[in-house]
Write an enzyme that holds these catalytic residues in place. Structure first.
Site, short mmCIF file in Angstrom:
data_model
loop_
_atom_site.label_atom_id
_atom_site.label_comp_id
_atom_site.label_asym_id
_atom_site.label_seq_id
_atom_site.Cartn_x
_atom_site.Cartn_y
_atom_site.Cartn_z
N ARG A 135 0.84 -1.21 0.00
CA ARG A 135 0.00 0.00 0.00
C ARG A 135 0.87 1.25 0.00
O ARG A 135 0.53 2.27 -0.63
CB ARG A 135 -0.90 0.00 1.24
CG ARG A 135 -1.76 1.25 1.43
CD ARG A 135 -2.84 1.41 0.41
NE ARG A 135 -3.68 0.23 0.26
CZ ARG A 135 -4.70 0.12 -0.57
NH1 ARG A 135 -5.01 1.15 -1.36
NH2 ARG A 135 -5.39 -1.00 -0.66
N HIS A 377 -5.34 -3.69 4.85
CA HIS A 377 -5.25 -2.59 3.88
C HIS A 377 -3.81 -2.21 3.61
O HIS A 377 -3.43 -1.94 2.46
CB HIS A 377 -6.04 -1.39 4.40
CG HIS A 377 -6.34 -0.36 3.37
ND1 HIS A 377 -5.70 0.87 3.32
CD2 HIS A 377 -7.21 -0.37 2.32
CE1 HIS A 377 -6.18 1.56 2.31
NE2 HIS A 377 -7.09 0.84 1.68
N CYS A 378 -2.99 -2.20 4.65
CA CYS A 378 -1.57 -1.86 4.49
C CYS A 378 -0.85 -2.84 3.57
O CYS A 378 0.12 -2.47 2.92
CB CYS A 378 -0.87 -1.89 5.85
SG CYS A 378 -1.57 -0.85 7.14
N ALA A 379 -1.32 -4.09 3.53
CA ALA A 379 -0.64 -5.15 2.80
C ALA A 379 -1.17 -5.33 1.38
O ALA A 379 -0.74 -6.26 0.69
CB ALA A 379 -0.78 -6.47 3.57
#
Length: 388
Positions: A135, A377-379
């Protein structure tokens, strides 16, 4: 929203942090001799700057061509957590692949291991990476009359906090691999630091953008103008955030998100949580959201989602990111974290399901990833479908 304790890989080895400082120069990413960001947000040979009239960043809920993920590479970052983190990444990739194509980036010498872990439903391409947070390291996509364009936000290890010699080049290399035009932004930051509703409104924290570790000498107004030019947004809602307490300096995608235009979900502390800097940041965000209007003039509906009880989470340490709003919307589905507090997990899934009607809500256990201070979401990073 980050947990009230130090978060997002503050377990970094001092050697890794020093290496990051040695690898970078101020807010310029380590580009191996690549050109610095230009005043117009373009790079030599890159596509013209993507302004509001040219291209816009679609909402995550719009159709995707694929989801990008990355295979964590470095023991110096994860230590003995690395096998568990890789297990979580493989499980997450397989889950998303049930909804849309998934492309996993992996170092050439780790690609076979990634293929074996993820199985045949996940495509693995060989591309040098350092960590899993695509992300932030990957491009942020916009679409317009000229098709798909990738914005390169000059990833610099969240302000030179982590080794990123390869991650600083992920956006460029990924766009080159697919032949997608690239715009190099005139500002430095990360995809997890922006949230759009797809109808002209963007949310961001001052702590992760108006910060000398990314954008020395730049004012909030200047950064806002870059957002408008690059992402085609018309209005920016700013939140104070928290600087210097987690590696991201309080990314917006862990604090508040758009469930749909006019509706924001907000991370809130669990009941009876003592006040601290993180609850104060959430309180401040709540006041901003309650008093704000979006680019269309709508008053925002705010939906609060409390964090789970840390005493009920297996393996939660001081860096654990226990927020449900770091979920991911994909084609026909919503991928939501499961932490182990059954009541809180079920409550969050119910709320998120109601906010995304017509999509299948799937829970995935990501406690190894969360122990490093990040989430689903970060990944992940979506490539929007053209014309979506």
């Amino acid at each position: 929203m980050v947990h009230p304790r130090p978060s997002r890989r503050t377990l970094l080895r001092s050697g890794a942090a020093l290496a990051a400082l040695a690898l970078t120069d101020g807010c310029s990413s380590d580009s191996g001799g690549a050109e610095p960001p230009g005043p117009s947000g373009t790079a030599s040979g890159a596509a013209p700057s993507a302004g509001p009239a040219a291209a816009t960043m679609p909402a995550e809920s719009r159709p995707h061509t694929r989801t990008f993920m990355a295979w964590p590479a470095l023991e110096e970052v994860w230590g003995d957590q690395l096998p568990g983190v890789r297990q979580d990444i493989a499980g997450l990739a397989q889950t998303i692949a049930g909804f849309e194509p998934v492309v996993l980036l992996a170092r050439p010498d780790q690609a076979d291991q990634a293929r074996q872990a993820c199985g045949s439903t996940v495509e693995v391409i060989e591309l040098m990476v350092d960590d899993l947070w695509v992300r932030d390291t990957g491009p942020t996509f916009v679409t317009g009359p000229k098709g798909l364009v990738g914005i390169d936000f000059n990833f610099n290890g969240w302000g030179n906090k982590q080794t990123h010699a390869n991650d600083s080049q992920v956006a460029r290399n990924l766009l080159d691999h697919y032949g997608i035009a690239r715009v190099r932004a005139a500002i430095t930051g990360e995809g997890g630091g922006i949230e759009v509703d797809g109808e002209g409104t963007l949310m961001a924290t001052e702590s992760s953008w108006v910060n000398d570790n990314r954008n020395p000498g730049r004012t909030r107004d200047q950064i806002e103008e870059s957002f408008k030019e690059l992402l085609g947004v018309e209005k920016v809602l700013w939140f104070k955030g928290v600087a210097g307490q987690d590696i991201t300096d309080c990314h917006i995608d862990a604090l508040t998100r758009f469930a749909e235009p006019g509706t924001a979900v907000l991370h809130r502390p669990a009941a009876d949580t003592p006040p601290d800097i993180w609850s104060t940041a959430s309180d401040q965000a709540l006041q901003v959201l309650k008093s704000a209007t979006d680019a269309k003039g709508r008053t925002l509906k705010v939906v609060e989602i409390p964090e789970p009880d840390f005493d009920l989470i297996q393996g939660s340490g001081k860096n654990f990111l226990a927020t449900y709003i770091n979920y991911y919307v994909c084609n026909g589905g919503v991928i939501v974290p499961r932490f182990g507090d059954r009541a809180a997990d079920d409550h969050a899934v119910g709320i998120i399901g109601d906010l995304h009607p017509g999509r299948k809500v799937t829970q995935v256990t990501i406690n190894h990833i969360a122990a490093g201070g990040g989430g689903i979401h970060c990944a992940t990073q979506q490539q929007p479908a053209i014309g979506s």
